[in-house]
Write an enzyme that holds these catalytic residues in place. Sequence first.
Site, PDB file in Angstrom:
ATOM      1  N   LYS A   1       0.842  -1.199   0.000  1.00  0.00           N
ATOM      2  CA  LYS A   1       0.000   0.000   0.000  1.00  0.00           C
ATOM      3  C   LYS A   1       0.878   1.249   0.000  1.00  0.00           C
ATOM      4  O   LYS A   1       1.939   1.246   0.642  1.00  0.00           O
ATOM      5  CB  LYS A   1      -0.861   0.038   1.279  1.00  0.00           C
TER       6      LYS A   1
ATOM      7  N   ARG B   1     -10.239 -11.456   2.624  1.00  0.00           N
ATOM      8  CA  ARG B   1     -11.170 -12.487   2.153  1.00  0.00           C
ATOM      9  C   ARG B   1     -10.518 -13.878   2.190  1.00  0.00           C
ATOM     10  O   ARG B   1     -11.211 -14.883   2.314  1.00  0.00           O
ATOM     11  CB  ARG B   1     -11.680 -12.131   0.753  1.00  0.00           C
TER      12      ARG B   1
END
Length: 459
Positions: free
Chosen positions: A238, A312
């Site tokens: 990120k 996820r």
Amino acid sequence: MPHVTQDEVASSIPINLVAPDAFSGWCDGQSDRVKTWIDANGFTGKEGQHLVIPGDDGAINSVVLVKETTSWDIWSLAGLPESLPEGIYHLAMELEASLATEVAAGWSLGTYIFDRYKKSEATFATLVMPENADADEIKRLVFATNLARDLVNIPTSDMGPRALEAAASQIAGEFEARQTNIVGDDLLTYHYPMVHAVGRASSEAPRLIDMVWGDSDAPKVTIVGKGVCFDTGGLDLKPSAAMLMMKKDMGGAAMALALSHLIMDANLPVRLRVLIPAVENAVSGNAYRPGDVLISRSGKTVEIGNTDAEGRLVLADAMTAADEEEPDLLIDFATLTGAARVAVGTELAATFTDDEGLFDGIEKHAKAVNDPVWRLPLWSEYRSLIDSKIADINNSGSTGFGGAITAGLFLKEFVEKSKSWVHFDIMAYNNRARAGRPIGGEAFAIRAVYSYLKERYAR
Ligand code: BES
Ligand code: ZN
Ligand code: ZN
């Protein structure tokens, strides 16, 4: 709520409620001194405003609060502890018992400060508990909300996977829940390969926290929480601005623990299970990579399109484990996507379920307790956006569009036998301060779900 003596109750300062359209009439009934005071303060009695009224001796005599009670909720008085002078107050008006409970809880929540690393000089006004309020319920709601806030606010240096496990143990201990932790390479032995893959690059071992409580014959309610203690994005690193807040990526785990605390403390007649994959999505030579294919606990193969779509993956293995015992209700909380924040903003819990009745029930309670949820669709036509040429599914969408939905559809692949499932994609954080809700970690959707569960599983 601090203990208040009988003498203090007797001498506490009344808070008088005046409806906005009754304000000018109320003013007319005041003494000249008080009228002068109201004018001198430029107090016009607008909805939501309050004014401290002095007595003849110059001490605080009372507080006038201009507010319409019809729209009252938990936050209606939550700004007062901070804005009123320090002292002990009571509500001069009689409220319906459930509302008295809510506003008193809100008052208490308005005294939260995260002072673990910096001593605070803040002082707060104290409220005498309204007589008809449910003191146990207030304590329960305040404790759970502040627990969620603390868990999110504590930085990763003190809330890594190991500390998150310890936080869970403390709660399990309090209610004699059984807890199993599967740590490090044991995740491979016990078949949680994606929890291992995501977490293995961290110097703190990844783990699966598994807590069970309650009567084994009671309806099974299982709560899964995303426990990514820090999300660097992995090799798909990120940028700084996006990484800055990522201590909060265990917000789903914080909600799972806080909601469990509510359920166990209220002794709801359910068999509760809490599953938290606790990992740090870190960068190292052994980090999982873009393009890797993982074999999940369910057996489905997952191509890694982006190592930043890690939530996820860890949830999928935990949810497969949850699903294996066919729970009555499976609930998951996760700070899963930036896309959910784009869709509904930071203050609504994006909510996904195929169970209309379940959503209606949760929404009804969400409105009643002012803990808002907003439904987004599990739009099956978007399933093809996460197709993979070489595996059963890809962990990131071919386009960023509908990112919260494709994340929900990914999770759905791992729920087969649960009777009903709801997924909350949450912020877990206040970006701006509101009455009783300072900037920082925040509880999302747990009061709504707790209220729903209380009704659904009433004794
Ligand atoms: N933890 C983030 C999602 C997030 C970001 C939640 C900001 C709240 C605020 C998650 O792991 C993530 O990075 N998701 C990616 C998914 C993408 C790579 C498919 C996202 O949302 O951009
Ligand atoms: Zn991520
Ligand atoms: Zn994440």
